[in-house]
Write a protein that holds these residues in place. Structure first.
Motif, PDB file in Angstrom:
ATOM      1  N   ARG A   1      54.841   5.044  -0.989  1.00  0.00           N
ATOM      2  CA  ARG A   1      55.823   5.513  -0.438  1.00  0.00           C
ATOM      3  C   ARG A   1      55.491   6.296   1.062  1.00  0.00           C
ATOM      4  O   ARG A   1      54.550   6.670   1.318  1.00  0.00           O
ATOM      5  N   SER A   2      56.612   6.134   1.744  1.00  0.00           N
ATOM      6  CA  SER A   2      56.443   7.094   3.099  1.00  0.00           C
ATOM      7  C   SER A   2      56.045   8.328   2.936  1.00  0.00           C
ATOM      8  O   SER A   2      56.370   9.003   2.007  1.00  0.00           O
ATOM      9  N   ASN A   3      55.091   9.119   3.935  1.00  0.00           N
ATOM     10  CA  ASN A   3      54.486  10.415   4.003  1.00  0.00           C
ATOM     11  C   ASN A   3      55.723  11.310   4.082  1.00  0.00           C
ATOM     12  O   ASN A   3      55.897  12.191   3.449  1.00  0.00           O
ATOM     13  N   ALA A   4      56.896  10.696   4.646  1.00  0.00           N
ATOM     14  CA  ALA A   4      57.930  11.655   4.805  1.00  0.00           C
ATOM     15  C   ALA A   4      58.857  11.867   3.616  1.00  0.00           C
ATOM     16  O   ALA A   4      59.395  12.956   3.125  1.00  0.00           O
TER      17      ALA A   4
ATOM     18  N   ASN B   1      54.983  11.593  16.034  1.00  0.00           N
ATOM     19  CA  ASN B   1      55.847  12.692  15.763  1.00  0.00           C
ATOM     20  C   ASN B   1      55.109  13.985  15.222  1.00  0.00           C
ATOM     21  O   ASN B   1      55.475  15.044  15.507  1.00  0.00           O
ATOM     22  N   LEU B   2      54.557  13.736  14.389  1.00  0.00           N
ATOM     23  CA  LEU B   2      53.628  14.779  13.521  1.00  0.00           C
ATOM     24  C   LEU B   2      52.750  15.488  14.543  1.00  0.00           C
ATOM     25  O   LEU B   2      52.668  16.778  14.327  1.00  0.00           O
ATOM     26  N   ASN B   3      52.032  14.756  15.477  1.00  0.00           N
ATOM     27  CA  ASN B   3      51.121  15.632  16.318  1.00  0.00           C
ATOM     28  C   ASN B   3      51.661  16.197  17.527  1.00  0.00           C
ATOM     29  O   ASN B   3      51.018  16.710  18.500  1.00  0.00           O
ATOM     30  N   SER B   4      53.028  15.885  17.652  1.00  0.00           N
ATOM     31  CA  SER B   4      53.482  16.274  19.061  1.00  0.00           C
ATOM     32  C   SER B   4      53.735  17.817  18.970  1.00  0.00           C
ATOM     33  O   SER B   4      54.130  18.341  18.050  1.00  0.00           O
ATOM     34  N   GLY B   5      53.442  18.408  20.185  1.00  0.00           N
ATOM     35  CA  GLY B   5      53.718  20.086  20.053  1.00  0.00           C
ATOM     36  C   GLY B   5      52.510  20.386  19.493  1.00  0.00           C
ATOM     37  O   GLY B   5      51.406  20.299  19.472  1.00  0.00           O
ATOM     38  N   ASP B   6      53.032  21.587  18.620  1.00  0.00           N
ATOM     39  CA  ASP B   6      52.065  22.396  17.860  1.00  0.00           C
ATOM     40  C   ASP B   6      51.296  21.598  16.742  1.00  0.00           C
ATOM     41  O   ASP B   6      52.275  21.318  15.881  1.00  0.00           O
ATOM     42  N   GLU B   7      50.326  21.311  16.616  1.00  0.00           N
ATOM     43  CA  GLU B   7      49.728  20.627  15.253  1.00  0.00           C
ATOM     44  C   GLU B   7      49.598  21.527  14.147  1.00  0.00           C
ATOM     45  O   GLU B   7      49.357  21.260  13.148  1.00  0.00           O
TER      46      GLU B   7
ATOM     47  N   SER C   1      51.677  16.654   3.536  1.00  0.00           N
ATOM     48  CA  SER C   1      51.825  18.222   3.457  1.00  0.00           C
ATOM     49  C   SER C   1      52.331  18.813   5.038  1.00  0.00           C
ATOM     50  O   SER C   1      52.925  19.720   5.098  1.00  0.00           O
ATOM     51  N   ARG C   2      51.498  18.103   5.844  1.00  0.00           N
ATOM     52  CA  ARG C   2      51.758  18.690   7.233  1.00  0.00           C
ATOM     53  C   ARG C   2      53.148  18.379   7.392  1.00  0.00           C
ATOM     54  O   ARG C   2      53.863  19.345   8.213  1.00  0.00           O
ATOM     55  N   TYR C   3      53.861  17.284   7.301  1.00  0.00           N
ATOM     56  CA  TYR C   3      55.368  16.980   7.307  1.00  0.00           C
ATOM     57  C   TYR C   3      56.168  17.978   6.738  1.00  0.00           C
ATOM     58  O   TYR C   3      57.113  18.438   7.467  1.00  0.00           O
ATOM     59  N   TYR C   4      55.537  18.509   5.600  1.00  0.00           N
ATOM     60  CA  TYR C   4      56.281  19.275   4.681  1.00  0.00           C
ATOM     61  C   TYR C   4      56.445  20.781   5.598  1.00  0.00           C
ATOM     62  O   TYR C   4      57.421  21.412   5.578  1.00  0.00           O
TER      63      TYR C   4
END
Length: 227
Positions: A78-81, A164-170, A115-118
């Protein structure tokens, strides 16, 4: 005079009772008991929660209660989202079960991405104390071109998901972020994909991708980070 004497009798009786010390075990427990955050383990692509057996066993030996070690399994196609939304439910379940206010998340490989998306998009940063990535394709890996499905597409360098995940603050929010990457990990390409800006980034000894969560030195470093 008589009434004053009667009133003093209880005090006199109490003074005559010797004060017994607490049992040594109780006294020690009161000073050494440590409340540990539950650990939620998030495995990588084409794997399951059993991959954490070695690390979970070491955590138990070092004092983590069994119900504080959640070897979670999810559908890696499944998608990570989508996985992140399921992870949110799982973390709420663990918090309700243990009565804790926050968890620590320890991930391997693709588990870093959901988990980073979360943490970034689903309000997870308020429920996580420490986060760990072992060999995570945080900026993508070329080997993901050899597998298919939504999650593999998202792991490819330059994917919309990663951009999108790495945009801005990682490393957003208050969690303490840490990554471990091996110079001999042929699954992660390029090797510098693992490290994140704002995290504690460690290069391990020459370990294979699947050795990262079984290596005793890596475990000791992870344990130090999450405690």
């Amino acid at each position: 005079m008589t009434s004053n004497l009667l009133r003093s009798v209880p005090t006199l009786l109490l003074a005559a009772v010797p004060l017994l010390p607490l049992p040594a075990s109780a006294a020690v427990a009161s000073h050494t008991e440590v409340r540990r955050d539950p650990v939620v383990f998030v495995h990588g692509w084409n794997s399951d929660g059993s991959t954490w057996q070695s690390m979970a066993k070491r955590f138990r030996a070092d004092g983590w209660p069994a119900d504080h070690l959640d070897q979670w399994t999810y559908d890696t196609t499944r998608s990570n989202a989508t996985t992140a939304a399921r992870l949110a439910d799982e973390i709420d379940r663990v918090l309700n079960l243990t009565g804790a206010s926050r968890v620590d998340i320890v991930t391997h490989s693709m588990g870093a991405l959901s988990s980073r998306y979360y943490l970034k998009n689903l309000g997870g940063s308020s429920k996580v104390d420490a986060w760990v990535s072992l060999g995570g394709p945080n900026h993508g890996t070329a080997t993901a071109h050899w597998c298919g499905g939504a999650s593999c597409v998202e792991m490819r360098p330059g994917s919309d998901f990663l951009n999108n995940l790495n945009s801005g603050d990682e490393t957003p929010g208050s969690p303490r972020y840490a990554t471990w990457g091996s110079p001999c990990d042929i699954v992660i390409s390029p090797k510098n994909s693992v490290a994140l800006s704002g995290a504690l980034n460690t290069t391990t000894a020459c370990l294979g991708h699947s050795e990262l969560h079984a290596d005793p030195t890596v475990y000791e470093q992870v344990r130090t980070h999450v405690r």
